[in-house]
Design a protein around this motif. Structure first.
Motif: not given
Length: 336
Positions: A93-96, A104-109, A111-114, A319-327
């Motif tokens: 669901g988070l991927d979708e 950006p702010a929503l995506l950051d949240g 990614l953290k939930a993911d 690439q695993p998204r979590a590794v590439a996620a900034p912040g």
């Protein structure tokens, strides 16, 4: 002559009486000894019967405990699988949502939930391994060793603290890739949790005569000898989940690594000497039997949430998204 015969007869009579007395005494003694032996045999029989009853009771208690532990493991395994499915559904669901939002702010949240869902999946997979399950998926193709480590890195919270340095280009056979990803993730989680949050954890990949090694060095304060011995015993494998021995704050990660190493044929050792960075060094030795040449375009491991799928997805992210996620989050991981 008659007197001599009478004296001889009297002497023989006396001798006969003496012999009879001695025979009677011997008979009485033998009877006494036989009675004592009978009493001793009776006592031994009673002791043996008591011991057999005790052993029977002990065996029944052991069998009852084994049955209870077996039932508990099955229950924990069922719960672990349900958590894995829920974590995968949550990540799907988070991927979708990530594909349909660009704030950006929503995506950051998101990614953290993911990433939090990935931690749930890893903990559930650790519990499943300790309950006797094998790794959750089977990769159809070899996975580059560096991608294995990157996939493991994506499964811990402080992933940005991990620095990977590779000196080799080799791959892990698909059958062992998921087990190794999970084992390295647990080791990285342990290294980051027991070293200051401002420090880094260094991972070095290199070839050796009998295969390849993954060296994990943290910058912590090291471990006392007793803790090293306890960790080495956990990494040796062979244990099974016993709820009565978990303690109030169960430490499951290293025990799961030991089980996976035992199941898949790699070896994990903890050095008693400090690492070059002052902390602890853990070495994962992969024998040649688990290694192969990488594919022209090796498939890296997918995010942790996909590990419950019965078959790999048709498309694997580069690439695993979590590794590439900034912040990304950088805090201590929950106890595992």
């Amino acid at each position: 002559m008659t007197q001599w015969c009478g004296a001889a007869a009297g002497g023989l009579a006396v001798l006969a009486l003496v012999a009879a007395a001695r025979f009677h005494a011997v008979t009485v003694t033998l009877r006494g000894r036989l009675a004592d032996q009978d009493r001793e045999l009776d006592r031994l029989r009673a002791d043996l019967a008591e011991a057999l009853d005790r052993r029977s009771a002990e065996n029944a208690a052991v069998q009852q405990e084994q049955d209870l532990n077996s039932a508990t493991r099955r229950a924990f395994l069922s719960v672990a699988r349900r958590i894995l499915v829920m974590a995968h559904d949550q990540q799907a669901g988070l991927d979708e949502m990530e594909r349909t939002h660009d704030d950006p702010a929503l995506l950051d949240g998101l990614l953290k939930a993911d990433h939090a869902a990935a931690q749930q999946a890893r903990l559930a997979q650790t519990l499943a391994v300790l309950c006797g399950a094998r790794a959750g998926r089977h990769w159809p193709e070899p996975v580059a060793l560096e991608d294995v480590v990157r996939g493991a890195q994506s499964r811990i919270l402080p992933f940005q603290r991990v620095v990977v340095r590779s000196r080799i280009e080799t791959a892990v056979v698909g059958a062992a890739a998921e087990a190794l990803i999970h084992a390295v993730a647990e080791l990285l989680d342990n290294a980051t949790r027991y070293s200051p949050p401002s420090t880094q954890v260094f991972v070095t990949l290199m070839s050796v005569h009998n295969g390849a090694v993954v060296e994990i060095d943290d910058c912590g304060v090291g471990m006392p000898e007793q803790a090293v011995e306890k960790a080495a015993a956990a990494l040796a494998g062979g244990g099974s989940l016993e709820v009565s021995r978990l303690g109030e704050v169960p430490q499951l990660g290293l025990a799961a690594v030991g089980r996976l190493a035992e199941q898949y044929g790699f070896r994990v050792t903890l050095s008693s000497a400090p690492s070059p960075y002052g902390g602890v060094r853990v070495v994962v030795l992969l024998p040649n039997a688990l290694l192969t040449e990488p594919l022209p375009t090796a498939l890296p491991p997918a995010p942790a949430g996909t590990l419950v799928l019965p078959a790999p997805p048709a498309r694997v992210p580069s690439q695993p998204r979590a590794v590439a996620a900034p912040g990304g989050p950088e805090r201590s991981a929950p106890a595992a």
